[in-house]
Design an enzyme around this catalytic site. Structure first.
Site, PDB file in Angstrom:
ATOM      1  CB  CYS A 177      55.531  56.239  20.059  1.00 24.96           C
ATOM      2  SG  CYS A 177      55.259  57.386  18.685  1.00 24.96           S
ATOM      3  CG  ASN A 178      56.235  61.378  19.446  1.00 24.61           C
ATOM      4  OD1 ASN A 178      55.213  61.729  20.034  1.00 24.61           O
ATOM      5  ND2 ASN A 178      56.345  61.410  18.141  1.00 24.61           N
ATOM      6  N   GLY A 196      50.552  49.171  12.457  1.00 17.81           N
ATOM      7  CA  GLY A 196      49.819  50.364  12.844  1.00 17.81           C
ATOM      8  C   GLY A 196      49.875  51.439  11.773  1.00 17.81           C
ATOM      9  CG  MET A 221      55.646  54.956  11.438  1.00 18.03           C
ATOM     10  SD  MET A 221      55.597  56.627  10.758  1.00 18.03           S
ATOM     11  CE  MET A 221      55.502  57.572  12.268  1.00 18.03           C
ATOM     12  CD  GLN A 276      49.429  55.365  15.895  1.00 15.80           C
ATOM     13  OE1 GLN A 276      50.444  55.685  15.275  1.00 15.80           O
ATOM     14  NE2 GLN A 276      49.333  54.216  16.526  1.00 15.80           N
ATOM     15  CD  GLN A 299      48.904  57.878  19.797  1.00 17.56           C
ATOM     16  OE1 GLN A 299      49.207  59.024  19.482  1.00 17.56           O
ATOM     17  NE2 GLN A 299      49.758  56.870  19.660  1.00 17.56           N
TER      18      GLN A 299
END
Length: 497
Positions: A50-51, A191, A193, A116, A120
């Site tokens: 995501c970042n 999830g 977060m 997380q 990934q």
């Protein structure tokens, strides 16, 4: 071999650029295919979260690899290379290893310490293994990184720090709405977060916690753990009106909360203040929602500014940084020892072939020698060769990782006429099979890069050879945020960190 990490993250690029370069499955597959077709890239793993969007690669040359990887990212993301280059960072060799381990530990995440990222990284490695895009260099690096990340979460208290992003957002919400105690909170997503958010608001005494998620079973599982309730995904817009704080953490394609939906919600609430805390990337909440009367939107960019302004490094973070420095030093030392192992194995292979040839000559010229004498001659020849090879073997291991190790290896090649093909074959034979990544948190016991596996071929052992205790490797620099130099590189303009 040249190890590179090229990419962009929340540390180097604004939110809108990260959104443009976030890769879904088709685009990730396209980038991997594009990299596989290049001349410079021998191995590659694409990591997209995501970042961050990053390419980890083993390339033929530094400049050639940077150029081709930068072009590939620009083409797949449809971002102009000149625009992209201002946000790309490049980590090379030792710093690439340090960056990889830092990412695995969550030190480079926007939510510091989040776990997380391990899943990934594991998923990215699995995809590369399936596509046969990863070989000995990156397979060893990622296996070790996963193990380092696991150490960080089991041996330190870094998990406590991952709450900081959520806490910072909720602190902002309280400046608008007052204490969370007594307020209604809606969490969109289920999830890692989202779990942090639910746990945090529950501990803060929120009057009601509601969870909405596309997969209802996941929402129910999370809700049961914290005595929250769920709403069907199709009814999430109706539930917005009852929530004082809305926390979104899905990162789904497209906006989950549009300006129009927020306006309708505001009317139903009678314009009572409402805060949207958007922790997703791509953004879940349309930035235009901030224009709605009575609505405040707190996004990742604002949270990043708040956390940067704080400027404090929690003790847990320093613990993990120290662990990373230790692991990087050990990995690099073992990697350098492993780099000279094929030369040593080829040297012994050469010696064995000479011994065998001479023994055959002895057998031909002295056919009447009895078996006991023949065995004694064979043993004597082996002992002589052992003694001759012992010192250069020990010196080679001692010098691994020093500035002269390469010239010493080259000298051995020339002095003993070592076949380059033999060295390459031995190097390939020492590659580990791909790690089994089926388990969510594998314990990677077998890691030749970590253990300094001796690849010496059997038959000519080294009695009394001391273990390599120290390579004299300088202690690597502690991982830091991206600090690119002024070295401009062609086409991508990526900067060498």
């Amino acid at each position: 071999m040249t190890l590179l990490v090229i990419g962009l993250s929340h540390r180097s690029a604004p939110i809108d650029m990260l959104e443009r370069t976030t890769l879904d499955q088709p685009r990730s597959r396209a980038l991997r295919d594009r990299l596989a077709a290049t001349q410079q890239v021998r191995e590659a793993v694409v990591v997209t979260t995501c970042n961050r969007t990053e390419v980890y690669a083993d390339v033929v040359t530094f400049h050639g690899g940077v150029t081709e990887i930068g072009q590939a990212i620009a083409e797949v993301t449809d971002v102009d290379a000149l625009t992209l280059r201002d946000h790309l960072y490049v980590h090379h060799e030792d710093r690439a290893v340090s960056h990889t381990f830092s990412v695995a530990c969550g030190l480079d995440s926007m939510a510091i310490g989040e776990s997380q990222i391990l899943g990934q990284l594991r998923s990215s490695l699995r995809q590369a293994q399936t596509g046969q895009e990863v070989g000995p260099e990156l397979n060893a690096l990622f296996q070790r990184a996963l193990r380092v990340g696991k150490r960080a979460h089991t041996e330190t208290e870094i998990d406590d720090v991952s709450l900081s992003l959520v806490s910072a957002g909720l602190d902002e919400a309280e400046t608008v709405l007052g204490p969370l105690a007594g307020l209604s909170v809606m969490v969109v997503g289920a999830g890692a977060m989202s779990s942090l958010a639910v746990a945090t608001v529950t501990r803060a005494g929120a009057r009601e916690v509601v969870i909405a998620n596309r997969t209802e079973a996941k929402a129910r599982h999370l809700a049961e753990a914290y005595a929250a309730r769920t709403v069907p995904w199709s009814h999430r817009e109706e539930a917005l009106a009852a929530a004082d704080v809305v926390i979104t953490c899905t990162g789904a394609a497209g906006r989950l909360v549009s300006r129009e939906a927020a306006e309708r919600t505001a009317v139903l609430r009678g314009r009572r203040p409402q805060v949207y805390l958007d922790l997703a990337l791509p953004l879940d909440v349309d930035p235009a929602v901030a224009e709605v009367d009575g609505v405040t939107v707190v996004g990742l960019q604002r949270l990043g500014e708040l956390m940067a302004a704080d400027g404090l490094v929690p003790a847990q973070v320093q613990q993990v940084r120290d662990l990373v420095v230790e692991e990087v030093a050990g990995y690099l030392a073992a990697r350098r020892v492993q780099a000279v192992a094929p030369t040593l194995a080829a040297l012994r292979s050469r010696a064995r072939s000479v011994v065998e040839a001479e023994l055959q000559r002895f057998d031909t010229r002295t056919p009447d020698v009895d078996e006991a004498t023949r065995r004694q001659v064979e043993l004597t020849v082996h002992r002589v060769v052992e003694k001759i090879l012992h010192t250069p073997t020990v010196r080679m291991k001692e010098m691994a990782g020093t500035d002269v190790s390469g010239s010493y290896a080259e000298a051995l090649h020339r002095l003993f006429d070592l076949d380059p093909h033999t060295v390459a074959a031995v190097s390939a034979a020492t590659v580990d099979p791909p790690v089994d990544l089926a388990e969510p948190t594998p314990v990677l016991e077998a890691d030749p890069a970590a253990e300094g596996t001796d690849t010496t071929e059997p038959g000519l052992n080294e009695p009394g050879t001391p273990e390599l205790a120290s390579t004299g490797t300088p202690e690597p620099t502690s991982p830091e945020p991206n600090h690119p130099t002024d070295l401009a590189l062609e086409t991508t303009g990526a900067r060498h960190a």
